[in-house]
Design a protein around this motif. Structure first.
Motif, PDB file in Angstrom:
ATOM      1  N   VAL A 142     134.610  -5.407 -90.107  1.00  0.00           N
ATOM      2  CA  VAL A 142     134.535  -5.423 -91.567  1.00  0.00           C
ATOM      3  C   VAL A 142     135.412  -6.532 -92.176  1.00  0.00           C
ATOM      4  N   MET A 171     134.305  -5.669 -99.189  1.00  0.00           N
ATOM      5  CA  MET A 171     133.024  -5.030 -98.868  1.00  0.00           C
ATOM      6  C   MET A 171     132.897  -3.645 -99.472  1.00  0.00           C
ATOM      7  N   ILE A 221     138.412  -2.597 -99.570  1.00  0.00           N
ATOM      8  CA  ILE A 221     137.165  -2.140 -98.961  1.00  0.00           C
ATOM      9  C   ILE A 221     136.873  -0.786 -99.577  1.00  0.00           C
ATOM     10  N   ASP A 224     127.188  -3.667 -99.519  1.00  0.00           N
ATOM     11  CA  ASP A 224     127.041  -4.704 -98.497  1.00  0.00           C
ATOM     12  C   ASP A 224     126.394  -4.099 -97.256  1.00  0.00           C
ATOM     13  N   GLY A 264     127.329  -8.416 -95.219  1.00  0.00           N
ATOM     14  CA  GLY A 264     126.903  -7.154 -94.621  1.00  0.00           C
ATOM     15  C   GLY A 264     126.005  -7.381 -93.427  1.00  0.00           C
TER      16      GLY A 264
END
Length: 153
Positions: free
Chosen positions: A26, A30, A105, A122, A145
């Motif tokens: 990750v 996001m 996130i 995403d 993503g």
């Protein structure tokens, strides 16, 4: 073009491992949607994700608080559970836009309850029952993503 990966998860440990695998790929900024009925493993997935990022305490579903913030060494993660949200407009009252910045996130359970207010995800993770466990689909809905989902193939 949406990139998708589908996997079978036979055990709770498999769900935790997948959460950890996503955490290793990750990027900050996001937004990740977690979809699935009650008991499908959304919070279990989140636990694996958070522990892989360095959180050492309990990871519980923020069903009653709507949001659980995690301040980690490298990461700021906000875990939302919108199951009890009566109206998407309630998100505006709680200052939802303040959580959507490039240095955090977001994991959002029950994102459909915030329709019209939440930004596009995403990654959308969908958990559903399968004969011997769960079937999970990870779909990238943005350039970043898609890159992350490709790493999980």
């Amino acid at each position: 073009m949406t990139v998708e990966v589908t996997k079978s998860l036979a055990t709770e440990e498999d769900t935790i491992k997948l959460g950890a695998a996503l955490a290793s790929a990750v990027k900050t900024g996001m937004t990740i949607y977690l979809r699935g009925d009650l008991g499908m493993g959304k919070t279990t997935f989140s636990r694996g994700f958070m522990h892989a990022l360095g959180h050492t305490g309990a990871v519980k579903s923020p069903t009653y608080t709507l949001i659980e913030p995690y301040e980690l060494a490298q990461w700021r993660v906000y875990h939302f559970d919108l199951y009890r949200l009566a109206d998407p407009e309630e998100l505006e009252y709680m200052g939802i836009r303040d959580y959507f910045n490039n240095d955090s996130i977001r994991l959002i359970e029950w994102p459909e309850r915030g329709f019209g207010i939440l930004p596009q995800a995403d990654i959308v993770i969908t958990l559903q029952p399968e004969e011997n466990g769960r079937l999970v689909t990870l779909a990238g809905h943005s350039e970043i993503g898609e890159e992350v989902v490709k790493q999980l193939q």
